[in-house]
Write an enzyme that holds these catalytic residues in place. Structure first.
Site, PDB file in Angstrom:
ATOM      1  N   LYS A  13      -1.025   8.891   6.199  1.00 23.45           N
ATOM      2  CA  LYS A  13      -1.700   8.708   7.492  1.00 23.45           C
ATOM      3  C   LYS A  13      -3.054   9.417   7.504  1.00 23.45           C
ATOM      4  CE  LYS A  13       1.673  10.485   9.992  1.00 23.45           C
ATOM      5  NZ  LYS A  13       2.686  10.881   8.994  1.00 23.45           N
ATOM      6  N   ARG A  88       5.355  10.944  18.435  1.00 20.98           N
ATOM      7  CA  ARG A  88       6.456  11.202  17.510  1.00 20.98           C
ATOM      8  C   ARG A  88       7.811  11.114  18.191  1.00 20.98           C
ATOM      9  NH1 ARG A  88       3.299  14.476  13.663  1.00 20.98           N
ATOM     10  NH2 ARG A  88       4.524  15.186  11.892  1.00 20.98           N
ATOM     11  N   ARG A 127       0.552  18.243  -2.903  1.00 24.49           N
ATOM     12  CA  ARG A 127      -0.789  18.048  -2.338  1.00 24.49           C
ATOM     13  C   ARG A 127      -1.458  19.382  -1.981  1.00 24.49           C
ATOM     14  NH1 ARG A 127       0.606  14.989   3.440  1.00 24.49           N
ATOM     15  NH2 ARG A 127       1.563  16.790   4.438  1.00 24.49           N
ATOM     16  N   ARG A 161      -0.569  23.542   2.601  1.00 28.18           N
ATOM     17  CA  ARG A 161       0.043  23.774   3.902  1.00 28.18           C
ATOM     18  C   ARG A 161       1.346  24.545   3.734  1.00 28.18           C
ATOM     19  NH1 ARG A 161       0.064  18.136   7.111  1.00 28.18           N
ATOM     20  NH2 ARG A 161       2.015  19.074   7.771  1.00 28.18           N
ATOM     21  N   ARG A 172      11.330  17.725   8.143  1.00 31.50           N
ATOM     22  CA  ARG A 172      10.319  16.875   8.793  1.00 31.50           C
ATOM     23  C   ARG A 172      10.710  15.401   8.691  1.00 31.50           C
ATOM     24  NH1 ARG A 172       5.460  19.130   5.564  1.00 31.50           N
ATOM     25  NH2 ARG A 172       4.220  17.502   6.545  1.00 31.50           N
TER      26      ARG A 172
HETATM   27  P1  AMP Z   1       1.657  16.741  10.607  1.00 30.51           P
HETATM   28  O1  AMP Z   1       0.380  17.342  10.156  1.00 30.51           O
HETATM   29  O2  AMP Z   1       1.458  15.489  11.440  1.00 30.51           O
HETATM   30  O3  AMP Z   1       2.643  16.514   9.484  1.00 30.51           O
HETATM   31  O4  AMP Z   1       2.340  17.805  11.602  1.00 30.51           O
HETATM   32  C1  AMP Z   1       2.709  19.091  11.147  1.00 30.51           C
HETATM   33  C2  AMP Z   1       3.676  19.723  12.135  1.00 30.51           C
HETATM   34  O5  AMP Z   1       3.044  19.861  13.412  1.00 30.51           O
HETATM   35  C3  AMP Z   1       4.938  18.913  12.410  1.00 30.51           C
HETATM   36  O6  AMP Z   1       5.952  19.128  11.443  1.00 30.51           O
HETATM   37  C4  AMP Z   1       5.318  19.411  13.810  1.00 30.51           C
HETATM   38  O7  AMP Z   1       5.900  20.702  13.730  1.00 30.51           O
HETATM   39  C5  AMP Z   1       3.957  19.572  14.468  1.00 30.51           C
HETATM   40  N1  AMP Z   1       3.520  18.324  15.140  1.00 30.51           N
HETATM   41  C6  AMP Z   1       2.437  17.560  14.804  1.00 30.51           C
HETATM   42  N2  AMP Z   1       2.316  16.499  15.623  1.00 30.51           N
HETATM   43  C7  AMP Z   1       3.362  16.583  16.496  1.00 30.51           C
HETATM   44  C8  AMP Z   1       3.824  15.767  17.559  1.00 30.51           C
HETATM   45  N3  AMP Z   1       3.174  14.625  17.911  1.00 30.51           N
HETATM   46  N4  AMP Z   1       4.937  16.171  18.245  1.00 30.51           N
HETATM   47  C9  AMP Z   1       5.581  17.307  17.924  1.00 30.51           C
HETATM   48  N5  AMP Z   1       5.228  18.108  16.907  1.00 30.51           N
HETATM   49  C10 AMP Z   1       4.124  17.760  16.190  1.00 30.51           C
END
Ligand code: AMP
Length: 216
Positions: A13, A88, A127, A161, A172
């Site tokens: 994404k 989400r 990554r 990360r 996740r």
């Molecule tokens: P990402 O970078 O999209 O993989 O997000 C990293 C982490 O941020 C996720 O594992 C969640 O803990 C939190 N997070 C990001 N976007 C959301 C969302 N829309 N709703 C809830 N938690 C989120």
């Protein structure tokens, strides 16, 4: 044009958002990036989110929806939005509808990147990004041309990360299966979902997304 990029962690994404930003002048709204910035800055939201993110669980619907609302309010009304990592949950999908209506925007397309979960663990745990400009790399699939030096800005510091370890990645993914995948039917009922093979090359996925948007 306003679109959602949907897919489990590591589906591409972020990579595809960067292409859309570059080629179509759209704006990436990544709640993950916003939350990481809040954690780094030590804001009240960051303090609440830090441990939840480290466990790979979801931050509250109110917090992330508030972040999206504020970003949309601050950006030009003619700039297209790419929602990356949001919504989400079903509650977030509902909130997004209300937020878009408030900002006089409509959702044009939902792109679902379909991927093989086992391959994702390898993608994610390998990554890393440039610590200065954020360019993305991978230990197996996309090393910098000169080892240890960023292709884009020449920096020599890289970072990973903290939630890109196997255990957190599995949580996740479970969160994605349980809470995010079930929102697809909402958009399918509106006839705006395009499914794309996220295991294809970056260029092939970009071409498929461009095609989907051209016909949206
Ligand atoms: P990402 O970078 O999209 O993989 O997000 C990293 C982490 O941020 C996720 O594992 C969640 O803990 C939190 N997070 C990001 N976007 C959301 C969302 N829309 N709703 C809830 N938690 C989120």
């Amino acid at each position: 044009m306003n679109i959602i990029l949907l897919g489990p962690p590591g589906a591409g994404k972020g990579t595809q958002s960067a292409q859309l930003v570059k080629h179509h002048g759209m704006r990436q709204l990544s709640t993950g990036d916003m939350l990481r910035a809040a954690v780094k800055a030590g804001t009240p939201i960051g303090l609440k989110a830090k441990e939840i993110m480290e466990r790979g669980e979801l931050v509250s619907d109110e917090i992330v929806s508030g972040l999206i609302d504020a970003e949309l309010a601050a950006m030009g009304e003619h700039v297209g939005a790419i929602f990356d990592g949001y919504p989400r949950t079903a509650v977030q999908a509902e909130k997004l509808d209300a937020i878009l209506a408030r900002h006089d925007r409509r959702l044009d397309r939902v792109i679902e990147l379909e991927v093989d979960e086992d391959a994702l663990v390898e993608r994610i745990t390998g990554r890393f990004t440039c610590a200065r400009c954020g360019a993305s790399y991978h230990v197996r699939f996309m090393q910098p041309e000169t080892a240890g030096t960023c292709d884009k800005c020449g920096a020599t510091e890289f970072k990973r990360r903290p939630d890109d370890n196997e255990e957190t990645v599995r949580t996740r993914m479970a969160e994605y299966r349980a809470k995010t995948a079930p929102i697809l039917p909402i958009y399918e009922a509106r006839g705006i979902v395009t499914r794309i093979d996220g295991m294809a090359s970056i260029e092939e996925v970009t071409t498929a997304i461009d095609h989907a948007l051209a016909t949206a």
